[in-house]
Enzyme design. Sequence first.
Site, PDB file in Angstrom:
ATOM      1  N   CYS A   2       0.863  -1.177   0.000  1.00 35.66           N
ATOM      2  CA  CYS A   2       0.000   0.000   0.000  1.00 35.66           C
ATOM      3  C   CYS A   2       0.899   1.226   0.000  1.00 35.66           C
ATOM      4  CB  CYS A   2      -0.858   0.009   1.238  1.00 35.66           C
ATOM      5  SG  CYS A   2      -1.632  -1.572   1.590  1.00 35.66           S
ATOM      6  N   ARG A  27       1.574   1.355  -6.125  1.00 35.99           N
ATOM      7  CA  ARG A  27       1.884   0.436  -5.027  1.00 35.99           C
ATOM      8  C   ARG A  27       0.652  -0.307  -4.514  1.00 35.99           C
ATOM      9  NH1 ARG A  27       7.095   1.809  -2.404  1.00 35.99           N
ATOM     10  NH2 ARG A  27       6.459   0.183  -0.990  1.00 35.99           N
ATOM     11  N   TRP A  74      -3.832  -1.947  -0.910  1.00 31.75           N
ATOM     12  CA  TRP A  74      -3.835  -3.246  -1.592  1.00 31.75           C
ATOM     13  C   TRP A  74      -4.281  -4.233  -0.527  1.00 31.75           C
ATOM     14  CZ3 TRP A  74      -1.476  -8.073  -1.250  1.00 31.75           C
ATOM     15  CH2 TRP A  74      -1.424  -8.826  -2.427  1.00 31.75           C
ATOM     16  N   ASN A 100       0.620   0.322   6.473  1.00 29.00           N
ATOM     17  CA  ASN A 100       1.090  -0.715   5.545  1.00 29.00           C
ATOM     18  C   ASN A 100       1.650  -1.846   6.383  1.00 29.00           C
ATOM     19  OD1 ASN A 100       0.572   1.103   3.540  1.00 29.00           O
ATOM     20  ND2 ASN A 100       2.714   1.473   3.015  1.00 29.00           N
ATOM     21  N   GLY A 101       1.450  -3.082   5.962  1.00 28.64           N
ATOM     22  CA  GLY A 101       1.994  -4.219   6.706  1.00 28.64           C
ATOM     23  C   GLY A 101       0.867  -5.050   7.291  1.00 28.64           C
ATOM     24  N   GLU A 481      10.947 -14.855 -18.152  1.00 30.17           N
ATOM     25  CA  GLU A 481      10.621 -13.444 -17.955  1.00 30.17           C
ATOM     26  C   GLU A 481       9.550 -12.988 -18.956  1.00 30.17           C
ATOM     27  OE1 GLU A 481      10.853 -11.259 -15.836  1.00 30.17           O
ATOM     28  OE2 GLU A 481      10.698  -9.339 -16.852  1.00 30.17           O
ATOM     29  N   LYS A 485       5.887 -11.487 -18.089  1.00 28.77           N
ATOM     30  CA  LYS A 485       5.433 -10.170 -18.578  1.00 28.77           C
ATOM     31  C   LYS A 485       4.067 -10.298 -19.236  1.00 28.77           C
ATOM     32  CE  LYS A 485       7.365  -8.083 -16.928  1.00 28.77           C
ATOM     33  NZ  LYS A 485       8.490  -8.053 -16.050  1.00 28.77           N
ATOM     34  N   GLU A 488       1.249 -11.112 -16.600  1.00 29.63           N
ATOM     35  CA  GLU A 488       0.867 -10.142 -15.574  1.00 29.63           C
ATOM     36  C   GLU A 488       0.142  -8.922 -16.123  1.00 29.63           C
ATOM     37  OE1 GLU A 488       3.970  -8.427 -13.104  1.00 29.63           O
ATOM     38  OE2 GLU A 488       5.366  -8.425 -14.764  1.00 29.63           O
ATOM     39  N   HIS A 504       9.590 -33.526 -23.219  1.00 28.52           N
ATOM     40  CA  HIS A 504       9.213 -34.217 -21.975  1.00 28.52           C
ATOM     41  C   HIS A 504       7.800 -33.856 -21.529  1.00 28.52           C
ATOM     42  CE1 HIS A 504      13.261 -35.710 -21.681  1.00 28.52           C
ATOM     43  NE2 HIS A 504      13.727 -34.480 -21.849  1.00 28.52           N
ATOM     44  N   LYS A 603       3.225  -2.887  -6.978  1.00 33.24           N
ATOM     45  CA  LYS A 603       4.609  -2.752  -7.418  1.00 33.24           C
ATOM     46  C   LYS A 603       5.587  -3.400  -6.455  1.00 33.24           C
ATOM     47  CE  LYS A 603       7.917  -1.287 -10.015  1.00 33.24           C
ATOM     48  NZ  LYS A 603       8.161  -2.111 -11.216  1.00 33.24           N
TER      49      LYS A 603
HETATM   50  O1  M6R Z   1      11.267  -4.953  -6.046  1.00 31.33           O
HETATM   51  P1  M6R Z   1      11.701  -6.349  -6.407  1.00 31.33           P
HETATM   52  O2  M6R Z   1      12.656  -6.404  -7.543  1.00 31.33           O
HETATM   53  O3  M6R Z   1      12.222  -7.113  -5.214  1.00 31.33           O
HETATM   54  O4  M6R Z   1      10.366  -7.069  -6.868  1.00 31.33           O
HETATM   55  C1  M6R Z   1      10.335  -8.426  -7.202  1.00 31.33           C
HETATM   56  C2  M6R Z   1       9.036  -8.792  -7.861  1.00 31.33           C
HETATM   57  O5  M6R Z   1       7.956  -8.522  -7.018  1.00 31.33           O
HETATM   58  C3  M6R Z   1       8.832  -8.056  -9.192  1.00 31.33           C
HETATM   59  O6  M6R Z   1       9.892  -8.260 -10.056  1.00 31.33           O
HETATM   60  C4  M6R Z   1       7.527  -8.537  -9.861  1.00 31.33           C
HETATM   61  O7  M6R Z   1       7.645  -9.876 -10.237  1.00 31.33           O
HETATM   62  C5  M6R Z   1       7.176  -7.658 -11.074  1.00 31.33           C
HETATM   63  N1  M6R Z   1       5.763  -7.401 -11.083  1.00 31.33           N
HETATM   64  C6  M6R Z   1       7.505  -8.307 -12.367  1.00 31.33           C
HETATM   65  O8  M6R Z   1       7.171  -7.523 -13.461  1.00 31.33           O
END
Ligand code: M6R
Length: 608
Positions: A2, A27, A74, A100-101, A481, A485, A488, A504, A603
């Site tokens: 958050c 966030r 969030w 937050n937390g 990766e 992408k 998400e 396999h 984020k």
């Molecule tokens: O801030 P960080 O690099 O530690 O974050 C890690 C992941 O949460 C972050 O890379 C997440 O997978 C992204 N949404 C990917 O696009």
Amino acid sequence: MCGIVCYVGKQKAKPILLEGLKRLEYRGYDSAGLAVQNGPHIDCFKAVGKIIELEKKINDLEIEGASGIAHTRWATHGEPSEINAHPQTDQEENVFVIHNGIIENFYILKRKLEKSGATFSSETDTEVLAHLIARNFDGSLQEAVRKTMTQVEGTFGLAVIHREAPGEVVVARRGSPLIIGVGKDGNFAASDVAAMVRYTNEVIHLNDNELALITEDQVSISTAQAKAVTRAIEKVEWQPEDAELNGFPHFMLKEIYEQPETARNAMRGRLELSEGVSKLGGIMPVWDQLKECRHMVFVACGTSYHAGCVGRYIFERLTEIDVEVEIASEFRYRKLNFPPNTFIVAISQSGETADTLAAIREARRKGARLLGIVNVVGSSISRETEAGIYNHAGPEIGVASTKIFVSQLVILTLLAVLLGRHQKLSLTEGVEAIKALSNLPDLLRRVLSQDNHIQAIAEKYYCCNNWLFLGRKYEYPIALEAALKLKEISYIHAEGYPAGEMKHGPIALINPDMPTVAIVPQDSMYEKMMSNIQEVKSRRGPIIAIATEGDRKIRELADEVIEVPPTLEYLYPALTVVPCQLLAYYCARFLNRDIDKPRNLAKSVTVE
Ligand code: M6R
């Protein structure tokens, strides 16, 4: 996950808080709220959905008051709703708190408070904080928060105001970031500098188990045990325009386009061509041990984990260090047993990812040395590691990480070159690496120039419900990766596989409606990849190839070809990932997705 923003000063708080919330929306964006104080009067407003909903609600209202707190949520405890949005308050509405937390003992505390007459209106753990602070208040808000900190277990970054303490905001932190901004006409606090950078670039980082009393002209920090803390003000390098779209439709596209500059910034002042080596001042405090190190573990999550996976191959190629790569959320539950002088390298954009933090804390307990590769200066990981390297990439706002991935690859290569030159790497190989790194920004620009072509490919395939990404060796993590992408931001199902695994099992999925993106630059795996592509072709699967410029053979097999310029094998991933990012971006755009704020995501993942 958050976002928190607070202000105490001479100006009206409402527009400052709303502006700050907009900068933090990446966030968390289930619901939002703010509370503005004017003497003993506090106005509190909340709305479900994005910040714009809150803005619509209060736009035409005259809200007086030059101090206040605001939050974008969030959801963890309780669904997104106005009742569950922050600020939360006690039943007398004396205290307003944003948080937050997660308060882990909230259930026990709630039962106790209810037994002694408190009535709760939300499902949140945060409301417990409001009731406790209200009960602990005896004329000093700071002392009430301090006492509450001893009663709660779990993590918090929190901010509180009280009717009887006008002109004061008290913030506290345990395990969730909180930064104080020192301004000319007032002071700020936020979970992320992005919220304040328009008003000030002078910040103070709060440590765990500390709280701060913030007024218009004063910031006083102390520990939960009431010990006064003196901490120097730091300057942040981010500019307000870094957090603006500057004509791009989305932050993700802007950040994809920033990659040549991001790569350049990661290398700035760090290359020494004549010696074929890099200079990394941030790791000098541990250099004597590091140069003898033969075992490293990279810990990270999501995209940062994928960067670590590429890094392992780079280290194998350039150094004599054995590297393991671990998903941080799994790492801490392993039976950890490190050889002496093992370095754990935490890779994280935000520097606040709870799983990565927990992993390094566990590793420290087991005697490992700790390094960080982090973008956010002063973040928790940067402070909890012994030494490290900053990305200097500026803020990454799009929830889908793009420019940081390329930056992480550059930093990992710089580190491998530096260590490798003290181990097996010759001067010629070192010079070759440094030259190739310096060319990377131009090569990235060449990949970006194919934007229209990639957009056209996305237009042709975005309706396909399932995608496969294949790569080998350095390109296997790129397949992972690329699939992440696409999933998400477009919500299309995608899988990343090492191409050799196809036979396999996954090959059973191939059909004319399932595109396969084959990442096949001319590297040591080229011939093997070509055979795997044949296997897909024979089963009438459409193939989109990411290949080296001028490769004629691939054109005979693939339905679509996206070219990347030639480079060293271990630098190809920094190029091949870019078409994957653009493909995901355009598919999501054709599907009308909320690209910068995809559903269910935030984020920075500061909860376990
Ligand atoms: O801030 P960080 O690099 O530690 O974050 C890690 C992941 O949460 C972050 O890379 C997440 O997978 C992204 N949404 C990917 O696009």
